[in-house]
Design a protein around this motif. Structure first.
Motif, PDB file in Angstrom:
ATOM      1  N   PRO A  24       0.798  -1.239   0.000  1.00 17.29           N
ATOM      2  CA  PRO A  24       0.000   0.000   0.000  1.00 17.29           C
ATOM      3  C   PRO A  24       0.823   1.278   0.000  1.00 17.29           C
ATOM      4  CG  PRO A  24      -0.165  -1.167   2.107  1.00 17.29           C
ATOM      5  CD  PRO A  24       0.465  -2.108   1.144  1.00 17.29           C
ATOM      6  N   LEU A  25       2.079   1.241   0.436  1.00 18.10           N
ATOM      7  CA  LEU A  25       2.903   2.448   0.338  1.00 18.10           C
ATOM      8  C   LEU A  25       3.335   2.712  -1.099  1.00 18.10           C
ATOM      9  CD1 LEU A  25       5.157   2.418   3.528  1.00 18.10           C
ATOM     10  CD2 LEU A  25       2.771   3.136   3.232  1.00 18.10           C
ATOM     11  N   GLN A  26       3.005   1.783  -1.997  1.00 19.14           N
ATOM     12  CA  GLN A  26       3.211   2.004  -3.422  1.00 19.14           C
ATOM     13  C   GLN A  26       1.925   2.440  -4.118  1.00 19.14           C
ATOM     14  OE1 GLN A  26       6.069   1.476  -5.836  1.00 19.14           O
ATOM     15  NE2 GLN A  26       6.881   2.251  -3.899  1.00 19.14           N
ATOM     16  N   ALA A  27       0.839   2.564  -3.369  1.00 19.41           N
ATOM     17  CA  ALA A  27      -0.438   2.982  -3.949  1.00 19.41           C
ATOM     18  C   ALA A  27      -0.464   4.486  -4.190  1.00 19.41           C
ATOM     19  CB  ALA A  27      -1.593   2.566  -3.035  1.00 19.41           C
ATOM     20  N   TRP A  28      -1.365   4.909  -5.043  1.00 19.06           N
ATOM     21  CA  TRP A  28      -1.458   6.311  -5.442  1.00 19.06           C
ATOM     22  C   TRP A  28      -1.651   7.218  -4.238  1.00 19.06           C
ATOM     23  CZ3 TRP A  28      -1.249   8.430 -10.447  1.00 19.06           C
ATOM     24  CH2 TRP A  28      -1.538   9.791 -10.527  1.00 19.06           C
ATOM     25  N   GLY A  29      -2.543   6.842  -3.325  1.00 19.38           N
ATOM     26  CA  GLY A  29      -2.872   7.700  -2.209  1.00 19.38           C
ATOM     27  C   GLY A  29      -1.692   8.033  -1.318  1.00 19.38           C
ATOM     28  N   TRP A  30      -0.772   7.064  -1.135  1.00 15.92           N
ATOM     29  CA  TRP A  30       0.386   7.339  -0.296  1.00 15.92           C
ATOM     30  C   TRP A  30       1.286   8.397  -0.938  1.00 15.92           C
ATOM     31  CZ3 TRP A  30       1.100   6.686   4.600  1.00 15.92           C
ATOM     32  CH2 TRP A  30       2.381   6.873   5.138  1.00 15.92           C
ATOM     33  N   GLY A  31       1.466   8.299  -2.230  1.00 12.63           N
ATOM     34  CA  GLY A  31       2.233   9.323  -2.922  1.00 12.63           C
ATOM     35  C   GLY A  31       1.548  10.678  -2.856  1.00 12.63           C
ATOM     36  N   GLU A  32       0.215  10.688  -2.948  1.00 10.68           N
ATOM     37  CA  GLU A  32      -0.544  11.930  -2.836  1.00 10.68           C
ATOM     38  C   GLU A  32      -0.340  12.560  -1.459  1.00 10.68           C
ATOM     39  OE1 GLU A  32      -3.351  14.793  -4.367  1.00 10.68           O
ATOM     40  OE2 GLU A  32      -2.161  13.229  -5.329  1.00 10.68           O
ATOM     41  N   LEU A  33      -0.356  11.728  -0.411  1.00 11.70           N
ATOM     42  CA  LEU A  33      -0.126  12.231   0.938  1.00 11.70           C
ATOM     43  C   LEU A  33       1.249  12.875   1.056  1.00 11.70           C
ATOM     44  CD1 LEU A  33      -0.762  12.486   3.991  1.00 11.70           C
ATOM     45  CD2 LEU A  33       0.140  10.142   4.238  1.00 11.70           C
ATOM     46  N   LYS A  34       2.271  12.221   0.532  1.00  7.79           N
ATOM     47  CA  LYS A  34       3.631  12.754   0.642  1.00  7.79           C
ATOM     48  C   LYS A  34       3.780  14.051  -0.149  1.00  7.79           C
ATOM     49  CE  LYS A  34       6.150  10.852   2.822  1.00  7.79           C
ATOM     50  NZ  LYS A  34       6.299  10.890   4.304  1.00  7.79           N
ATOM     51  N   GLU A  35       3.060  14.174  -1.263  1.00  4.11           N
ATOM     52  CA  GLU A  35       3.101  15.432  -2.024  1.00  4.11           C
ATOM     53  C   GLU A  35       2.424  16.562  -1.260  1.00  4.11           C
ATOM     54  OE1 GLU A  35       3.414  14.223  -6.716  1.00  4.11           O
ATOM     55  OE2 GLU A  35       1.458  14.785  -5.926  1.00  4.11           O
ATOM     56  N   ARG A  36       1.310  16.261  -0.617  1.00  5.59           N
ATOM     57  CA  ARG A  36       0.525  17.307   0.049  1.00  5.59           C
ATOM     58  C   ARG A  36       1.173  17.777   1.352  1.00  5.59           C
ATOM     59  NH1 ARG A  36      -5.880  15.628  -0.128  1.00  5.59           N
ATOM     60  NH2 ARG A  36      -5.965  14.879  -2.287  1.00  5.59           N
ATOM     61  N   THR A  37       1.989  16.935   1.962  1.00  2.00           N
ATOM     62  CA  THR A  37       2.490  17.248   3.303  1.00  2.00           C
ATOM     63  C   THR A  37       3.996  17.474   3.352  1.00  2.00           C
ATOM     64  OG1 THR A  37       2.696  14.879   3.810  1.00  2.00           O
ATOM     65  CG2 THR A  37       0.630  15.977   4.422  1.00  2.00           C
ATOM     66  N   GLY A  38       4.671  17.493   2.217  1.00  2.00           N
ATOM     67  CA  GLY A  38       6.114  17.687   2.236  1.00  2.00           C
ATOM     68  C   GLY A  38       6.633  18.173   0.909  1.00  2.00           C
ATOM     69  N   SER A  39       7.918  17.974   0.707  1.00  2.00           N
ATOM     70  CA  SER A  39       8.571  18.479  -0.505  1.00  2.00           C
ATOM     71  C   SER A  39       8.815  17.373  -1.529  1.00  2.00           C
ATOM     72  CB  SER A  39       9.905  19.139  -0.140  1.00  2.00           C
ATOM     73  OG  SER A  39      10.728  18.245   0.595  1.00  2.00           O
ATOM     74  N   THR A 203      -5.058  15.090   6.514  1.00  2.00           N
ATOM     75  CA  THR A 203      -4.720  14.950   5.092  1.00  2.00           C
ATOM     76  C   THR A 203      -4.637  13.481   4.697  1.00  2.00           C
ATOM     77  OG1 THR A 203      -3.477  17.014   5.178  1.00  2.00           O
ATOM     78  CG2 THR A 203      -3.053  15.578   3.303  1.00  2.00           C
ATOM     79  N   ALA A 204      -4.055  12.653   5.567  1.00  2.00           N
ATOM     80  CA  ALA A 204      -3.954  11.221   5.284  1.00  2.00           C
ATOM     81  C   ALA A 204      -5.337  10.588   5.152  1.00  2.00           C
ATOM     82  CB  ALA A 204      -3.164  10.528   6.390  1.00  2.00           C
ATOM     83  N   PHE A 205      -6.278  11.023   5.964  1.00  2.00           N
ATOM     84  CA  PHE A 205      -7.635  10.479   5.890  1.00  2.00           C
ATOM     85  C   PHE A 205      -8.260  10.769   4.535  1.00  2.00           C
ATOM     86  CE2 PHE A 205     -12.087   9.884   6.892  1.00  2.00           C
ATOM     87  CZ  PHE A 205     -12.074   8.835   7.821  1.00  2.00           C
ATOM     88  N   ASP A 206      -7.965  11.954   3.990  1.00  2.00           N
ATOM     89  CA  ASP A 206      -8.541  12.350   2.708  1.00  2.00           C
ATOM     90  C   ASP A 206      -7.749  11.842   1.509  1.00  2.00           C
ATOM     91  OD1 ASP A 206     -10.480  13.767   4.123  1.00  2.00           O
ATOM     92  OD2 ASP A 206      -9.311  15.621   4.092  1.00  2.00           O
ATOM     93  N   ALA A 207      -6.421  11.830   1.624  1.00  2.00           N
ATOM     94  CA  ALA A 207      -5.575  11.497   0.471  1.00  2.00           C
ATOM     95  C   ALA A 207      -5.505   9.994   0.203  1.00  2.00           C
ATOM     96  CB  ALA A 207      -4.160  12.043   0.683  1.00  2.00           C
ATOM     97  N   CYS A 208      -5.618   9.189   1.233  1.00  2.00           N
ATOM     98  CA  CYS A 208      -5.375   7.744   1.101  1.00  2.00           C
ATOM     99  C   CYS A 208      -6.661   6.935   1.084  1.00  2.00           C
ATOM    100  CB  CYS A 208      -4.468   7.262   2.228  1.00  2.00           C
ATOM    101  SG  CYS A 208      -2.838   8.017   2.230  1.00  2.00           S
ATOM    102  N   THR A 209      -7.724   7.504   0.520  1.00  2.00           N
ATOM    103  CA  THR A 209      -8.995   6.786   0.499  1.00  2.00           C
ATOM    104  C   THR A 209      -8.915   5.487  -0.288  1.00  2.00           C
ATOM    105  OG1 THR A 209      -9.693   8.144  -1.382  1.00  2.00           O
ATOM    106  CG2 THR A 209     -10.390   8.854   0.817  1.00  2.00           C
ATOM    107  N   ASP A 210      -7.957   5.371  -1.199  1.00  2.00           N
ATOM    108  CA  ASP A 210      -7.827   4.138  -1.987  1.00  2.00           C
ATOM    109  C   ASP A 210      -7.327   2.970  -1.147  1.00  2.00           C
ATOM    110  OD1 ASP A 210      -5.370   5.444  -1.721  1.00  2.00           O
ATOM    111  OD2 ASP A 210      -4.637   4.834  -3.695  1.00  2.00           O
ATOM    112  N   VAL A 211      -6.615   3.243  -0.060  1.00  2.00           N
ATOM    113  CA  VAL A 211      -6.024   2.153   0.730  1.00  2.00           C
ATOM    114  C   VAL A 211      -6.365   2.209   2.219  1.00  2.00           C
ATOM    115  CG1 VAL A 211      -4.090   1.639  -0.801  1.00  2.00           C
ATOM    116  CG2 VAL A 211      -3.876   3.505   0.866  1.00  2.00           C
ATOM    117  N   ASN A 212      -6.966   3.300   2.683  1.00  2.00           N
ATOM    118  CA  ASN A 212      -7.240   3.429   4.114  1.00  2.00           C
ATOM    119  C   ASN A 212      -8.184   2.347   4.625  1.00  2.00           C
ATOM    120  OD1 ASN A 212      -5.733   5.613   5.004  1.00  2.00           O
ATOM    121  ND2 ASN A 212      -7.322   7.123   4.577  1.00  2.00           N
ATOM    122  N   GLN A 213      -7.834   1.771   5.779  1.00  2.00           N
ATOM    123  CA  GLN A 213      -8.749   0.987   6.594  1.00  2.00           C
ATOM    124  C   GLN A 213      -8.531   1.475   8.035  1.00  2.00           C
ATOM    125  OE1 GLN A 213      -8.048  -3.301   5.534  1.00  2.00           O
ATOM    126  NE2 GLN A 213     -10.201  -3.198   4.938  1.00  2.00           N
TER     127      GLN A 213
END
Length: 324
Positions: A24-39, A203-213
């Motif tokens: 799941p750290l290779q899923a789209w949402g994880w990358g979206e989270l890292k973009e929204r919260t860092g550099s 942000t993680a709650f919103d960005a990682c909807t594809d993999v969040n449980q």
């Protein structure tokens, strides 16, 4: 001949990752989270060799001061169909990072053991980001078999006790986040570990909807514990964050919560449940009640991609020494 293509669609990328059993750290949402919260910038690339799938990899890329270019990190990547081809896949992704991301290095920490995979001599052990020593459950047997396989009889007893005491587990809602964060702050303070700002988890709650449980355990309307996992079908359920109140401990809510999270991961189609990290603390002792023995992933490795790599490493060590 190796050919590369970048994927720009979230749905297409997640379908690809899950089709090949990716983390799941290779899923789209994880990358979206890292973009929204860092550099970081997330780039998602597929490598094909002689027309056949070789690897997929979500690479996080960060700009460095001139003249170093960028660093690249593939959390729990690259994704392959065969661990025996990990070295070949990692070399291909490293070449892409050098040629297309101007990366001075690529860091990887695949969720495979040293017995399953080998890397070439160009890769060097590196400072870890994700903890390689962990606890893992096989989710391929049926639920009764998994429950019976839990290492501790006490764990099975406490799972049943929590249910009899009226503890209930349900998926978390966004309006639960203030209670979740209050529990997490108290847990972090008691156990002495770092947590991000509340905004990061929102942000993680919103960005990682594809993999969040994300789950909460409650009793008579009060939230007693939470557990935040990310999960891919055909891949892994990975525990990220969790916490429990004193009342939750008394009612054994954390035992039932973990069991329901395991069940939910299996229902989603995950094949492994990774309890994520053993640190010889109380939390780790709790995790080991669920497995018979720890698992050691192969660890973190760097692949230098530029003559400036060693200059960058030396500069970074000096910076840490001066400003730690």
């Amino acid at each position: 001949m190796t050919e590369f293509r970048e994927v720009g669609s979230a749905d297409q990328w997640d379908e690809l990752i899950e089709a090949h059993g990716g983390h799941p750290l290779q899923a789209w949402g994880w990358g979206e989270l890292k973009e929204r919260t860092g550099s970081w910038r997330a780039r998602r690339v597929v490598a094909e060799r002689d027309g056949a799938f070789l690897a997929a990899c979500q690479v996080l890329v960060r700009k460095l001061p001139w003249p170093f270019g960028h660093i690249a990190y593939a959390p729990r990547g690259p994704v392959t169909d065969d661990p025996a081809r990990l070295g070949e896949a990692a070399d291909a992704i490293a070449a892409w990072c050098r040629d297309h991301a101007r990366a001075v290095s690529l860091k990887i920490d695949p969720a495979v053991t040293s017995e399953e995979a080998r890397l070439g001599s160009a890769w060097r052990p590196s400072e870890k980001i994700l903890i390689p020593n962990t606890a893992v459950l096989d989710l391929t047997p049926d639920e009764d078999q998994i429950l019976a396989s839990l290492h501790s009889k006490k764990a099975r007893q406490y799972i049943r006790k929590a249910g009899r005491s009226g503890v209930a587990v349900r998926p978390a809602r966004r309006e639960d986040l203030p209670q979740i964060m209050a529990i997490y702050h108290d847990t972090a303070e008691a156990d002495g570990f770092f947590i991000h700002t509340d905004e990061f988890y929102e942000t993680a709650f919103d960005a990682c909807t594809d993999v969040n449980q994300v789950f909460v355990a409650e009793h008579e309307g009060d939230v007693l514990a939470f557990l935040w996992n990310v999960t891919t079908r055909g891949g892994t359920a990975f525990e990220l964050w969790g916490g429990v109140t004193d009342e939750g401990k008394r009612l054994r809510a954390n035992y039932l919560l973990k069991w329901e999270a395991i069940r939910a991961a299996r229902e989603r189609g995950a094949r492994l449940y990774d309890l994520n990290g053993l640190l010889n603390d109380g939390i780790s002792k709790f995790k080991m009640l669920f497995v018979s023995e720890p698992t050691d992933w192969m660890g973190t490795f760097d692949r230098p991609l530029s003559p400036l790599y060693h200059v960058w490493e030396a500069s970074l060590k000096l910076y840490r020494k001066l400003f730690k």
